[in-house]
Design a protein around this motif. Structure first.
Motif, mmCIF file in Angstrom:
data_model
loop_
_atom_site.group_PDB
_atom_site.id
_atom_site.type_symbol
_atom_site.label_atom_id
_atom_site.label_comp_id
_atom_site.label_asym_id
_atom_site.label_seq_id
_atom_site.Cartn_x
_atom_site.Cartn_y
_atom_site.Cartn_z
ATOM 1 N N UNK A 131 19.236 -6.928 -40.003
ATOM 2 C CA UNK A 131 19.924 -5.381 -40.074
ATOM 3 C C UNK A 131 19.121 -4.469 -40.447
ATOM 4 N N UNK A 132 18.327 -4.781 -41.454
ATOM 5 C CA UNK A 132 17.128 -3.837 -41.925
ATOM 6 C C UNK A 132 16.034 -3.475 -40.976
ATOM 7 N N UNK B 14 14.899 1.257 -34.305
ATOM 8 C CA UNK B 14 16.223 1.383 -33.538
ATOM 9 C C UNK B 14 16.163 1.124 -31.934
ATOM 10 N N UNK B 15 15.040 0.920 -31.550
ATOM 11 C CA UNK B 15 14.778 0.977 -30.090
ATOM 12 C C UNK B 15 14.783 -0.434 -29.776
ATOM 13 N N UNK C 52 16.000 -9.203 -28.378
ATOM 14 C CA UNK C 52 14.670 -9.123 -28.472
ATOM 15 C C UNK C 52 14.069 -9.108 -29.648
ATOM 16 N N UNK C 53 14.964 -8.666 -30.667
ATOM 17 C CA UNK C 53 14.512 -8.846 -32.353
ATOM 18 C C UNK C 53 14.536 -10.281 -32.511
ATOM 19 N N UNK D 282 27.179 -15.084 -43.483
ATOM 20 C CA UNK D 282 25.907 -15.766 -43.584
ATOM 21 C C UNK D 282 24.997 -14.620 -43.882
ATOM 22 N N UNK D 283 23.830 -14.932 -44.518
ATOM 23 C CA UNK D 283 22.715 -13.978 -44.916
ATOM 24 C C UNK D 283 21.539 -14.720 -44.693
#
Length: 116
Positions: free
Chosen positions: A41-42, A48-49, A54-55, A78-79
């Protein structure tokens, strides 16, 4: 360059290095992870794009290539935390002079545009 190129052992060293950072986002992710571990998330907030799909794909490929360590904590929710491996840190260090060259090139382009 195709993904299979990252697994090809019959290439020159530069090609082998470029194969693991090939793509739109991997060098940026490598640079972000140099500062320390990050949760997905960070990383998404800092880029942001990039889509979540894809990440995830880029991080998995980087993990397969030995650049990134993925640590899953057994908590609810979950982390997951990603960090550079020693091998990934070596690559980041090796790329630093190339980054410096790139900044000099960008400065030169900016100067040329200002003159014209």
């Amino acid at each position: 360059m195709t993904r299979s190129r990252a697994l090809d052992t019959d290439v020159c060293g530069v090609t082998a290095a470029i194969a693991v950072i090939d793509g739109k986002w991997k060098t940026l992710l490598l640079w972000l992870l140099e500062s320390g571990p990050h949760r997905p998330g960070e990383l998404r907030r800092k880029v942001p794009a990039i889509s979540e799909k894809v990440l995830t794909q880029a991080l998995r490929e980087m993990e397969t290539d030995g650049l990134v360590h993925r640590e899953v904590h057994d908590v609810v929710p979950p982390k997951t935390v990603y960090s550079l491996t020693g091998f990934g840190q070596e690559l980041a260090t090796a790329l630093a002079p190339l980054s410096d060259w790139g900044h000099r090139r960008l400065d030169r382009l900016t100067e040329e545009r200002a003159v014209s």
